[in-house]
Write a protein that holds these residues in place. Sequence first.
Motif, short mmCIF file in Angstrom:
data_model
loop_
_atom_site.label_atom_id
_atom_site.label_comp_id
_atom_site.label_asym_id
_atom_site.label_seq_id
_atom_site.Cartn_x
_atom_site.Cartn_y
_atom_site.Cartn_z
N LEU A 130 -14.82 4.02 14.86
CA LEU A 130 -14.27 3.10 14.05
C LEU A 130 -12.67 3.51 13.91
O LEU A 130 -11.68 2.60 14.07
CB LEU A 130 -14.89 2.71 13.04
CG LEU A 130 -14.27 1.67 12.07
CD1 LEU A 130 -14.21 0.25 12.80
CD2 LEU A 130 -15.20 1.31 10.82
N TYR A 174 -9.25 -11.71 10.13
CA TYR A 174 -9.98 -11.96 11.29
C TYR A 174 -9.52 -11.63 12.65
O TYR A 174 -10.42 -11.19 13.46
CB TYR A 174 -9.81 -13.57 11.23
CG TYR A 174 -10.39 -14.36 12.42
CD1 TYR A 174 -11.78 -14.49 12.33
CD2 TYR A 174 -9.57 -14.76 13.41
CE1 TYR A 174 -12.17 -15.09 13.57
CE2 TYR A 174 -10.17 -15.53 14.78
CZ TYR A 174 -11.65 -15.58 14.49
OH TYR A 174 -12.22 -16.05 15.70
N LEU A 177 -10.59 -7.91 13.00
CA LEU A 177 -11.96 -7.88 13.16
C LEU A 177 -12.60 -8.34 14.61
O LEU A 177 -13.48 -7.77 15.21
CB LEU A 177 -12.80 -8.60 11.93
CG LEU A 177 -12.89 -8.21 10.66
CD1 LEU A 177 -13.43 -9.12 9.63
CD2 LEU A 177 -13.31 -6.71 10.45
N ARG A 178 -11.98 -9.47 14.93
CA ARG A 178 -12.11 -9.73 16.53
C ARG A 178 -11.97 -8.75 17.39
O ARG A 178 -12.72 -8.60 18.14
CB ARG A 178 -11.36 -10.99 16.64
CG ARG A 178 -11.94 -11.79 17.88
CD ARG A 178 -11.22 -12.93 18.27
NE ARG A 178 -9.92 -13.02 18.08
CZ ARG A 178 -8.99 -14.07 18.33
NH1 ARG A 178 -9.13 -15.22 18.28
NH2 ARG A 178 -7.45 -13.75 18.27
N LEU A 180 -11.91 -5.60 16.79
CA LEU A 180 -12.76 -4.64 16.60
C LEU A 180 -14.12 -4.77 17.30
O LEU A 180 -14.71 -3.95 17.70
CB LEU A 180 -12.96 -4.09 15.26
CG LEU A 180 -11.58 -3.40 14.63
CD1 LEU A 180 -11.74 -3.35 12.76
CD2 LEU A 180 -11.20 -2.06 15.05
N LYS A 181 -14.64 -6.04 17.06
CA LYS A 181 -16.04 -6.25 17.59
C LYS A 181 -15.80 -6.39 19.24
O LYS A 181 -16.86 -6.20 19.66
CB LYS A 181 -16.34 -7.76 17.02
CG LYS A 181 -16.62 -7.79 15.65
CD LYS A 181 -17.28 -8.99 15.01
CE LYS A 181 -16.18 -10.15 15.15
NZ LYS A 181 -16.81 -11.36 14.52
N GLU A 182 -14.86 -6.60 19.68
CA GLU A 182 -14.70 -6.61 21.02
C GLU A 182 -14.55 -5.35 21.74
O GLU A 182 -14.72 -4.86 22.82
CB GLU A 182 -13.67 -7.35 21.62
CG GLU A 182 -13.52 -9.07 21.45
CD GLU A 182 -12.55 -9.69 21.63
OE1 GLU A 182 -11.39 -9.08 22.02
OE2 GLU A 182 -12.39 -10.87 21.51
N HIS A 183 -14.24 -4.33 20.93
CA HIS A 183 -14.07 -2.90 21.58
C HIS A 183 -14.61 -1.71 20.99
O HIS A 183 -14.69 -0.62 21.25
CB HIS A 183 -12.33 -2.57 21.11
CG HIS A 183 -11.10 -3.38 22.01
ND1 HIS A 183 -11.15 -4.51 21.68
CD2 HIS A 183 -10.87 -3.10 23.13
CE1 HIS A 183 -9.99 -5.06 22.61
NE2 HIS A 183 -10.00 -4.44 23.58
N TYR A 186 -20.67 -3.26 18.29
CA TYR A 186 -20.66 -4.01 16.90
C TYR A 186 -21.61 -3.48 15.78
O TYR A 186 -21.14 -3.74 14.67
CB TYR A 186 -21.26 -5.52 17.34
CG TYR A 186 -21.13 -6.49 16.24
CD1 TYR A 186 -20.01 -6.83 16.00
CD2 TYR A 186 -22.35 -7.09 16.05
CE1 TYR A 186 -19.93 -7.90 14.93
CE2 TYR A 186 -22.41 -8.12 15.00
CZ TYR A 186 -20.79 -8.53 14.29
OH TYR A 186 -20.78 -9.54 13.52
N LEU A 189 -19.73 -1.38 13.28
CA LEU A 189 -18.54 -2.10 12.24
C LEU A 189 -19.48 -2.89 11.30
O LEU A 189 -19.24 -2.71 10.21
CB LEU A 189 -18.05 -3.30 13.18
CG LEU A 189 -16.90 -4.20 12.55
CD1 LEU A 189 -15.99 -3.43 12.09
CD2 LEU A 189 -16.63 -5.27 13.58
N ILE A 190 -20.33 -3.28 11.63
CA ILE A 190 -21.45 -4.01 10.55
C ILE A 190 -21.82 -3.03 9.54
O ILE A 190 -22.05 -3.42 8.34
CB ILE A 190 -22.74 -4.88 11.07
CG1 ILE A 190 -22.03 -5.97 11.97
CG2 ILE A 190 -23.54 -5.35 10.18
CD1 ILE A 190 -21.12 -6.96 11.40
#
Length: 200
Positions: A130, A174, A177-178, A180-183, A186, A189-190
């Motif tokens: 991360l 936002y 985070l978007r 990070l969620k793509e790379h 998931y 991250l959660i």
Amino acid sequence: MQSQKSLTSEKILWNTFRQGDRKAFALIYEQYIQALLNYGHKITQDESLIEDSIQDLFYELWNSKSNLSETDSIKFYLFKALRNKIYRNKEKNTFDVIDENQDLPDWLNEVSTEYNIILQEKEASQLNYLKKAIQKLPKRQQEAINLRFFHDFSNEEVAQLMGVNYQSACKFIYTGLRFLKEHIIYPILIILISNQLKIF
């Protein structure tokens, strides 16, 4: 967000310090010095500027303690004061501050003893993954993500600390985070965000 008990404890500690209690002042210093040092490295690469600004901050806090206002968050108060002081000292002494195109110092590699004890090997590997992803974000998004999820400030507080309006702070968070969620994976991250792991 802080619990009601935590808020009450912070108010008591801060007000005790404001009344001139040296132990309370020392406790505030010990509790937040590492977080302030790490946050300072997000603003400038100049070690002397960071250390001098923190020293000035605590010197002024003690000398003006009886005139200080109340606060629900000592950490927020100190972060905001340090940010302002670094920029004032920078202007006064013509220090170089990190610009938008420079690589951010490796502030996410500083971890506390508590983190090393609690974090399991798998989580450590996930966190490292991360961190690398976060370091690919633009500087302002990195700062917003760090303040929001690793220092547990609200969106409103992030906006105040960064000196931007609420909408801009939300956009930084936002957009970061978007990305990070793509790379990254998931669930990593959660898990990390839901655990609110703190890096000091």
